[in-house]
Design an enzyme around this catalytic site. Structure first.
Site, PDB file in Angstrom:
ATOM      1  N   ASP A 138       1.781 -31.444 -15.147  1.00  0.00           N
ATOM      2  CA  ASP A 138       2.841 -32.254 -14.935  1.00  0.00           C
ATOM      3  C   ASP A 138       2.999 -32.465 -13.416  1.00  0.00           C
ATOM      4  O   ASP A 138       2.708 -31.436 -12.743  1.00  0.00           O
ATOM      5  CB  ASP A 138       4.120 -31.327 -15.399  1.00  0.00           C
ATOM      6  CG  ASP A 138       5.339 -31.746 -15.306  1.00  0.00           C
ATOM      7  OD1 ASP A 138       6.150 -31.204 -14.530  1.00  0.00           O
ATOM      8  OD2 ASP A 138       5.573 -32.969 -15.538  1.00  0.00           O
ATOM      9  N   CYS A 183       3.402   1.951   3.069  1.00  0.00           N
ATOM     10  CA  CYS A 183       4.532   1.115   2.930  1.00  0.00           C
ATOM     11  C   CYS A 183       5.613   2.082   2.126  1.00  0.00           C
ATOM     12  O   CYS A 183       6.629   2.071   2.818  1.00  0.00           O
ATOM     13  CB  CYS A 183       4.650  -0.159   2.036  1.00  0.00           C
ATOM     14  SG  CYS A 183       3.542  -1.216   2.611  1.00  0.00           S
ATOM     15  N   CYS A 217       0.667  -1.355   0.007  1.00  0.00           N
ATOM     16  CA  CYS A 217      -0.064   0.041  -0.067  1.00  0.00           C
ATOM     17  C   CYS A 217       1.086   1.135  -0.055  1.00  0.00           C
ATOM     18  O   CYS A 217       2.002   1.089   0.116  1.00  0.00           O
ATOM     19  CB  CYS A 217      -0.950   0.061   1.165  1.00  0.00           C
ATOM     20  SG  CYS A 217      -0.017   0.314   2.894  1.00  0.00           S
ATOM     21  N   ASP A 234       8.468 -30.392 -20.820  1.00  0.00           N
ATOM     22  CA  ASP A 234       6.977 -30.211 -20.886  1.00  0.00           C
ATOM     23  C   ASP A 234       6.774 -29.081 -22.134  1.00  0.00           C
ATOM     24  O   ASP A 234       5.749 -28.550 -22.394  1.00  0.00           O
ATOM     25  CB  ASP A 234       6.525 -29.289 -19.672  1.00  0.00           C
ATOM     26  CG  ASP A 234       6.548 -30.260 -18.469  1.00  0.00           C
ATOM     27  OD1 ASP A 234       6.781 -29.549 -17.491  1.00  0.00           O
ATOM     28  OD2 ASP A 234       6.349 -31.492 -18.886  1.00  0.00           O
ATOM     29  N   ASP A 269       6.546 -27.221 -16.091  1.00  0.00           N
ATOM     30  CA  ASP A 269       7.748 -26.316 -15.723  1.00  0.00           C
ATOM     31  C   ASP A 269       9.295 -26.539 -16.534  1.00  0.00           C
ATOM     32  O   ASP A 269      10.078 -25.942 -16.379  1.00  0.00           O
ATOM     33  CB  ASP A 269       7.969 -25.892 -14.203  1.00  0.00           C
ATOM     34  CG  ASP A 269       8.460 -27.118 -13.566  1.00  0.00           C
ATOM     35  OD1 ASP A 269       9.189 -26.955 -12.638  1.00  0.00           O
ATOM     36  OD2 ASP A 269       8.305 -28.397 -14.168  1.00  0.00           O
TER      37      ASP A 269
END
Lengths: 57, 694
Positions: free
Chosen positions: B420, B18, B15, B594, B590
């Site tokens: 996966d 911060c 926010c 794949d 990942d």
């Protein structure tokens, strides 16, 4: 009725001042960070507003 | 004394509070000249004396407060908004005043306002409308003129013409001393349209900001080899010519270099467009942007320059907003033929009214103008991009990077999900036997470091060890070093095929040793399965692992369908079968094994920590391995589709209703302007209704 002939232009001129004020706020980047500026009002300390010269803003 | 300037992004800052906290803390540090945070962009600009601090030191100070700071190079210029704001300001000011004058005249028309007064008020309106028509209107005139030079008509063309014609016609009427003028139409039209433009611009800027802030998540870190033979992880920006880096298989080169290892297979399609991989030998040149297919290899950097990552990021943000789904594409094709139709309609209106019905020249012109204004396809042009851009911002805020509008479209339509197992659906930990001889331990570590496979990565306890180069990795089976040491499946290493162990190591000349691995469901995976069930999506696990371990995991997460012992081609085939049956398929993976599957699926998901080749093939990238973010993104994509349909439907109804009204002469230019701009605004505001589900 003649009054309106000069009253209207005068009031328009006054209103133009507010337009110039708007231009001034845009020029000083006051619309860049509206969220942060809201909170700044709640912060006690006053950090000096130094314009960032790097990006020329 | 020289002063350094840097802009950092603060993606962790939740926010504005911060950001202000960081700003306040930094302003007290000596040597720091100037600090200014921007809560909207989540950035902070810092200037400091070069002698007192370095960029890294500043970053660690901020890190000490609990936030990560990443320097942003090439911060995109965001003062594009200011010219628009000036024009909007002028339009707003003049519009309000002209409306005031207009209303006076209108009421005066009912009462007994004299001709002289009316003329005076009209003249004032004319003067006020002048800067709006030409200065504020330049937003439309300039692009329309540029297009006209190329003999093209764009959406701005009818608007530009409508503005000019209405203004000039009104001037003409004014000099003629007529009763009606239409300056209010001109300023009203421009004002409402400019509001829309400003909103669009802000949205566009936000998505560009979000994209730039997330730059660090899209892997611009490299492994540099240090003088003592270990590796260190640094940002790609810090590379210098002469550095030697270790590039893993599936990673992209972030600078030009010379190959130090014996050979390498690279994919240079990003540069050359050729998808056929090239084999390079030692001391040949590899260009920045190339992806390593074989690896890892060592590369000596020869040139650093504009990282292509930045170009990719910017392009990514643009692509999303520019994408049009199938419905929108149809609508766009219609719009292209539409603009001549718009002019045709206007001309038709003019002809009918002037010649057939016998209205005055100016009256007929103004009806034509009303038709021009009201038929502008701005609403349908905005229907999809408004929603897509909002969706992209929302998902970025949740750490889900959606790379294209098409991905967003498919994300909301998924029928079947393939996941996966190892490292994606499951979180892997592995531990080596303590009484393994040291040299064997080292061999395992070096082999493990050389592979991207989650089993291997779980094994690495010392990330500084230099990976073994000159290895060959066979996706789905394992990795082998030049002297015959193998790390991989039981089959690959000669281990016991019937045991429970998935990972084995065989040193040259030794027996295969099993390695204990533990798999737990990844964060949010059960939430994801739950959601899939509620939405009636089928989920299947795909894995190259043994039947036993895949079954065990599948049952652990809730009796999911699974396919074990899949090679990369098998995975892709399963997906293709479903796609051929007409289902919308999502693949989540990942690893390098794949990639083919990721490319085959309709929408593919990968992680920021995955190899770059996987990230490249994926349409959606999650910045952390939490499936609940993906679930939210999928729900949001559904809502986005509904909103797009609403927008397009509304745009169509609007056109169907208003065009006849304009032709019949019911709409004055002012009313036409109001209707048209409010239709665009409604479409945009409707898009803002899109929210991220809880």
């Amino acid at each position: 009725m003649n009054a309106i002939l000069y009253l209207l232009p005068i009031s328009l001129l006054l209103a133009v001042i507010s337009l110039i004020a708007f231009f001034w706020t845009v020029r000083r980047n006051q619309y860049q960070d509206l969220d942060g500026d809201c909170l700044r009002a709640l912060v006690d300390e006053d950090l000096p507003l130094v314009r960032n010269t790097v990006d020329g803003k | 004394m020289s002063v350094m300037h840097e802009t950092y992004s603060l993606p962790d800052a939740r926010c504005a509070g911060c950001i202000l906290k960081i700003e306040k803390a930094l302003s007290h540090v000596s040597g720091i000249r100037h600090v200014r945070g921007n809560a909207t962009q989540k950035r902070i600009q810092i200037s400091w004396e070069q002698a007192s601090h370095s960029s890294e030191k500043i970053q660690s100070i901020i890190g000490g407060l609990g936030y990560t700071a990443t320097p942003i190079k090439d911060a995109p210029a965001d003062d594009d908004l200011r010219p628009l704001l000036y024009r909007l300001g002028v339009a707003a000011f003049c519009m309000m005043n002209v409306m005031a004058l207009s209303i006076s005249v209108w009421f005066g028309g009912i009462g007994d306002m004299g001709w002289g007064t009316t003329q005076f008020l009209h003249s004032l309106s004319a003067v006020l409308a002048l800067p709006v028509a030409f200065y504020s209107g330049s937003v439309f005139h300039v692009p329309a003129w540029e297009a006209a030079k190329r003999r093209q008509m764009i959406m701005d063309t009818p608007i530009s013409i409508a503005i000019l014609v209405t203004y000039l016609a009104s001037l003409f009427e004014l000099f003629r001393g007529a009763e009606h003028v239409y300056f209010d139409a001109v300023v009203g039209l421009i004002f409402f349209l400019l509001i829309g433009r400003v909103l669009e611009h802000i949205m566009h800027q936000r998505s560009g900001d979000a994209a730039a802030n997330l730059r660090r998540f899209l892997s611009v870190d490299v492994q540099r080899v240090t003088a003592d033979g270990t590796t260190e992880l640094i940002s790609a920006d810090q590379l210098e010519p002469g550095d030697v880096i270790c590039v893993a298989a599936g990673d992209r080169l972030s600078a030009d270099g010379e190959l130090m290892s014996k050979s390498a297979i690279v994919d240079e399609s990003v540069l050359t467009g050729e998808s056929v991989p090239k084999t390079l030998q030692k001391s040949e040149r590899i260009c920045a942007g190339a992806i390593l297919i074989s690896g890892p290899v060592f590369v000596k950097i020869t040139k650093v320059g504009e990282a292509t990552e930045i170009g990719q990021m910017a392009k990514m943000a643009e692509d999303v907003v520019a994408h049009k789904g199938r419905l929108q594409r149809l609508s766009d094709q219609f719009a292209r033929g539409y603009i001549p139709l718009v002019f045709g309609g206007g001309a038709l209106g003019f002809l009918i009214w002037y010649f057939v019905i016998g209205a005055s020249f100016v009256q007929a012109t103004l009806i034509a103008v009303a038709v021009l204004i009201v038929t502008c396809p701005c609403a349908s042009g905005l229907a999809t991009p408004a929603v897509t851009s909002r969706a992209m911002n929302l998902s970025m805020g949740q750490g889900v990077i959606i790379k294209s509008g098409r991905a967003l479209e498919y994300l909301g339509q998924v029928d079947h999900v393939f996941v996966d197992k190892t490292g994606t659906a499951s979180f892997v930990t592995a531990s080596l036997d303590a009484d393994l001889p040291t040299h064997a331990h080292r061999t395992v570590q070096k082999l493990a470091r050389a592979s991207h496979h989650p089993f291997a990565q779980a094994l690495v306890s010392d990330s500084k060890i230099c990976p073994q180069d000159d290895v060959s990795e066979i996706p789905g089976k394992g990795i082998e070093s030049a002297n015959g040491a193998r790390l991989g499946s039981a089959e690959f290493t000669g281990g016991d095929l019937n045991s429970d162990y998935s990972l084995w190591f065989r040193d040259q000349g030794s027996k295969a040793i099993p390695i204990k691995t533990v798999e737990r469901p990844a964060a949010g995976f059960e939430v994801f399965l739950d959601h899939a069930q509620r939405r009636q999506m089928d989920v299947s696990l795909l894995s190259g692992d043994t039947e036993k371990s895949v079954r065990k995991f599948a049952q652990q997460v809730g009796d999911v369908e699974f396919w074990a012992k899949c090679s990369p081609m098998d995975k892709s085939k399963r997906i293709r079968d479903r796609v051929d049956q007409g289902e919308r398929v999502m693949m989540i993976g990942d690893g390098i094994n794949d990639c083919v599957a990721l490319a085959t699926a309709d929408v593919s998901v990968s992680f920021a920590a995955a190899s770059q080749i996987a990230q490249n093939s994926a349409d959606v990238v999650l910045t952390n391995r939490d499936f609940s973010n993906l679930t939210k993104a999928m729900e949001m994509a559904r809502r986005a589709r509904a909103l797009i349909a609403q927008n397009l439907g509304f745009a169509m109804i609007y056109n169907v209703v208003t065009i006849p009204l304009a032709l019949v002469g019911v709409l004055t230019p002012a009313l036409a302007a109001l209707l048209m701009s409010s239709s665009s605004l409604i479409v945009m505001l409707n898009a803002l209704r899109l929210r991220m589900p809880k």
